[in-house]
Design a protein around this motif. Structure first.
Motif, PDB file in Angstrom:
ATOM      1  N   GLU A  98     -21.808  27.839  33.856  1.00  0.00           N
ATOM      2  CA  GLU A  98     -22.517  28.127  35.104  1.00  0.00           C
ATOM      3  C   GLU A  98     -22.571  26.884  35.999  1.00  0.00           C
ATOM      4  OE1 GLU A  98     -26.794  29.984  36.576  1.00  0.00           O
ATOM      5  OE2 GLU A  98     -26.371  29.872  34.434  1.00  0.00           O
ATOM      6  N   TRP A  99     -22.852  25.709  35.380  1.00  0.00           N
ATOM      7  CA  TRP A  99     -22.825  24.459  36.145  1.00  0.00           C
ATOM      8  C   TRP A  99     -21.418  24.212  36.690  1.00  0.00           C
ATOM      9  CZ3 TRP A  99     -26.693  22.319  38.304  1.00  0.00           C
ATOM     10  CH2 TRP A  99     -27.951  22.250  37.693  1.00  0.00           C
ATOM     11  N   ALA A 100     -20.412  24.476  35.874  1.00  0.00           N
ATOM     12  CA  ALA A 100     -19.023  24.251  36.296  1.00  0.00           C
ATOM     13  C   ALA A 100     -18.700  25.100  37.523  1.00  0.00           C
ATOM     14  CB  ALA A 100     -18.060  24.566  35.155  1.00  0.00           C
ATOM     15  N   GLU A 101     -19.078  26.359  37.493  1.00  0.00           N
ATOM     16  CA  GLU A 101     -18.811  27.244  38.630  1.00  0.00           C
ATOM     17  C   GLU A 101     -19.553  26.769  39.875  1.00  0.00           C
ATOM     18  OE1 GLU A 101     -17.167  29.975  40.984  1.00  0.00           O
ATOM     19  OE2 GLU A 101     -16.517  29.508  38.950  1.00  0.00           O
ATOM     20  N   LEU A 102     -20.793  26.355  39.703  1.00  0.00           N
ATOM     21  CA  LEU A 102     -21.588  25.848  40.818  1.00  0.00           C
ATOM     22  C   LEU A 102     -20.937  24.602  41.424  1.00  0.00           C
ATOM     23  CD1 LEU A 102     -24.335  26.411  42.258  1.00  0.00           C
ATOM     24  CD2 LEU A 102     -25.332  24.757  40.698  1.00  0.00           C
ATOM     25  N   ILE A 103     -20.470  23.713  40.577  1.00  0.00           N
ATOM     26  CA  ILE A 103     -19.800  22.485  41.040  1.00  0.00           C
ATOM     27  C   ILE A 103     -18.518  22.827  41.790  1.00  0.00           C
ATOM     28  CG2 ILE A 103     -18.513  20.453  40.223  1.00  0.00           C
ATOM     29  CD1 ILE A 103     -20.722  20.242  37.990  1.00  0.00           C
ATOM     30  N   ALA A 152     -17.621  22.021  45.640  1.00  0.00           N
ATOM     31  CA  ALA A 152     -16.448  21.235  46.037  1.00  0.00           C
ATOM     32  C   ALA A 152     -15.618  21.986  47.077  1.00  0.00           C
ATOM     33  CB  ALA A 152     -15.601  20.887  44.819  1.00  0.00           C
ATOM     34  N   ARG A 153     -15.402  23.264  46.839  1.00  0.00           N
ATOM     35  CA  ARG A 153     -14.639  24.082  47.802  1.00  0.00           C
ATOM     36  C   ARG A 153     -15.381  24.182  49.130  1.00  0.00           C
ATOM     37  NH1 ARG A 153     -11.739  29.281  45.454  1.00  0.00           N
ATOM     38  NH2 ARG A 153     -10.886  29.077  47.529  1.00  0.00           N
ATOM     39  N   GLY A 154     -16.689  24.379  49.057  1.00  0.00           N
ATOM     40  CA  GLY A 154     -17.490  24.493  50.267  1.00  0.00           C
ATOM     41  C   GLY A 154     -17.519  23.223  51.102  1.00  0.00           C
ATOM     42  N   CYS A 155     -17.405  22.084  50.429  1.00  0.00           N
ATOM     43  CA  CYS A 155     -17.395  20.789  51.128  1.00  0.00           C
ATOM     44  C   CYS A 155     -15.987  20.360  51.522  1.00  0.00           C
ATOM     45  CB  CYS A 155     -18.013  19.705  50.245  1.00  0.00           C
ATOM     46  SG  CYS A 155     -19.790  19.878  50.025  1.00  0.00           S
ATOM     47  N   ALA A 180     -27.134  16.000  48.503  1.00  0.00           N
ATOM     48  CA  ALA A 180     -28.549  15.916  48.871  1.00  0.00           C
ATOM     49  C   ALA A 180     -29.069  17.294  49.261  1.00  0.00           C
ATOM     50  CB  ALA A 180     -28.740  14.930  50.016  1.00  0.00           C
ATOM     51  N   GLY A 181     -30.171  17.676  48.644  1.00  0.00           N
ATOM     52  CA  GLY A 181     -30.791  18.961  48.945  1.00  0.00           C
ATOM     53  C   GLY A 181     -30.145  20.161  48.276  1.00  0.00           C
ATOM     54  N   THR A 182     -29.112  19.923  47.445  1.00  0.00           N
ATOM     55  CA  THR A 182     -28.469  21.028  46.729  1.00  0.00           C
ATOM     56  C   THR A 182     -28.932  21.030  45.277  1.00  0.00           C
ATOM     57  OG1 THR A 182     -26.526  19.844  45.879  1.00  0.00           O
ATOM     58  CG2 THR A 182     -26.402  20.674  48.164  1.00  0.00           C
ATOM     59  N   GLU A 183     -28.535  22.054  44.558  1.00  0.00           N
ATOM     60  CA  GLU A 183     -28.885  22.139  43.142  1.00  0.00           C
ATOM     61  C   GLU A 183     -28.198  21.048  42.316  1.00  0.00           C
ATOM     62  OE1 GLU A 183     -29.416  26.223  41.402  1.00  0.00           O
ATOM     63  OE2 GLU A 183     -28.195  26.692  43.177  1.00  0.00           O
ATOM     64  N   LEU A 184     -27.170  20.423  42.879  1.00  0.00           N
ATOM     65  CA  LEU A 184     -26.441  19.389  42.147  1.00  0.00           C
ATOM     66  C   LEU A 184     -27.094  18.013  42.258  1.00  0.00           C
ATOM     67  CD1 LEU A 184     -22.784  20.398  43.072  1.00  0.00           C
ATOM     68  CD2 LEU A 184     -24.091  20.980  41.023  1.00  0.00           C
ATOM     69  N   ALA A 221     -19.472  19.812  32.462  1.00  0.00           N
ATOM     70  CA  ALA A 221     -19.073  20.877  33.385  1.00  0.00           C
ATOM     71  C   ALA A 221     -17.678  20.594  33.960  1.00  0.00           C
ATOM     72  CB  ALA A 221     -20.107  21.015  34.499  1.00  0.00           C
ATOM     73  N   VAL A 222     -17.407  19.342  34.285  1.00  0.00           N
ATOM     74  CA  VAL A 222     -16.084  18.988  34.814  1.00  0.00           C
ATOM     75  C   VAL A 222     -15.026  19.181  33.726  1.00  0.00           C
ATOM     76  CG1 VAL A 222     -14.653  17.125  35.744  1.00  0.00           C
ATOM     77  CG2 VAL A 222     -16.966  17.487  36.632  1.00  0.00           C
ATOM     78  N   ARG A 223     -15.333  18.834  32.503  1.00  0.00           N
ATOM     79  CA  ARG A 223     -14.388  19.072  31.401  1.00  0.00           C
ATOM     80  C   ARG A 223     -14.094  20.578  31.270  1.00  0.00           C
ATOM     81  NH1 ARG A 223     -12.977  14.345  30.290  1.00  0.00           N
ATOM     82  NH2 ARG A 223     -14.291  12.710  29.443  1.00  0.00           N
ATOM     83  N   HIS A 224     -15.113  21.381  31.493  1.00  0.00           N
ATOM     84  CA  HIS A 224     -14.923  22.838  31.480  1.00  0.00           C
ATOM     85  C   HIS A 224     -13.963  23.245  32.606  1.00  0.00           C
ATOM     86  CE1 HIS A 224     -16.123  26.982  30.547  1.00  0.00           C
ATOM     87  NE2 HIS A 224     -16.119  27.192  31.855  1.00  0.00           N
ATOM     88  N   LEU A 225     -14.143  22.644  33.780  1.00  0.00           N
ATOM     89  CA  LEU A 225     -13.242  22.919  34.902  1.00  0.00           C
ATOM     90  C   LEU A 225     -11.828  22.436  34.604  1.00  0.00           C
ATOM     91  CD1 LEU A 225     -15.558  22.009  37.920  1.00  0.00           C
ATOM     92  CD2 LEU A 225     -14.789  24.305  37.244  1.00  0.00           C
ATOM     93  N   GLU A 226     -11.718  21.330  33.871  1.00  0.00           N
ATOM     94  CA  GLU A 226     -10.388  20.824  33.473  1.00  0.00           C
ATOM     95  C   GLU A 226      -9.654  21.873  32.641  1.00  0.00           C
ATOM     96  OE1 GLU A 226     -10.202  16.033  32.989  1.00  0.00           O
ATOM     97  OE2 GLU A 226     -11.408  17.067  31.496  1.00  0.00           O
TER      98      GLU A 226
END
Length: 190
Positions: free
Chosen positions: A115-120, A124-127, A146-150, A161-166
């Motif tokens: 879930e954290w991986a998907e949020l991240i 990233a895509r949104g930014c 700043a001001g986000t859940e991250l 989470a990044v390892r999951h994305l890898e």
């Protein structure tokens, strides 16, 4: 929410369950069925409390005195062995990880790593960070989070989470040239 009440001892909007006001819940119950329900209630409370307060690390050391494990209003605190049992239960269900063999502190995963991986990745895509590099420090406290859940995300949660994305081919974690900084490259997904 049914079965819940406001805890009056703190100026805080967290809603504590009614059982938190009953001294017997601060002692491990001997009857199996009662104990199972008690442990289930405590595990849910730990995860809700940590999520609400954005707590990622819980200590079971007496000196650290994690606020949730004591209720001064009824003069009760969870014994360390009960705390360890509850965190162990969370570890078994994938909602926590012990930091050490002595079980003195644990990483609480009030949101699962996938879930954290998907949020991240959505962040990233949104930014517009696809095919770009972001440092781990920027991911924890940079202006884009700043001001986000991250914002303030625990480093261990972020790295896992990044390892999951890898594994999904969506990102790559790498060490910087100096070796003390880490970067994350996000990849465009078709």
């Amino acid at each position: 929410m049914e079965g819940q009440q406001q805890q009056p001892e703190k100026e805080d909007d967290f809603i504590y369950p009614i059982f938190y006001q009953f001294p017997p819940y601060f002692t491990l119950q001997p009857v199996k069925e009662t104990q199972q329900k008690q442990r289930l209630l405590w595990k849910d409370l730990i995860l809700r409390y940590c999520r609400h307060h954005r707590v990622f690390v819980v200590s079971t050391e007496e000196a650290d005195d994690f606020p949730l494990f004591r209720n001064p209003a009824i003069n009760r605190r969870l014994p360390r062995d009960f705390q360890v049992l509850l965190i162990d239960d969370l570890v078994k269900q994938g909602s926590a990880l012990w930091f050490d063999r002595g079980q003195r502190s644990a990483l609480i995963l009030w949101r699962g790593i996938p879930e954290w991986a998907e949020l991240i990745y959505r962040w990233a895509r949104g930014c517009g960070f696809e095919d770009s590099v972001v440092t781990v420090d920027e991911m924890q406290s940079g202006m884009h989070v700043a001001g986000t859940e991250l914002e303030g995300l625990h480093r261990e949660v972020l790295v896992r989470a990044v390892r999951h994305l890898e594994q999904q081919g969506k990102a790559k974690l790498f060490k910087g040239a100096l070796g003390d900084d880490e970067g994350i490259k996000f990849f465009t997904q078709g």
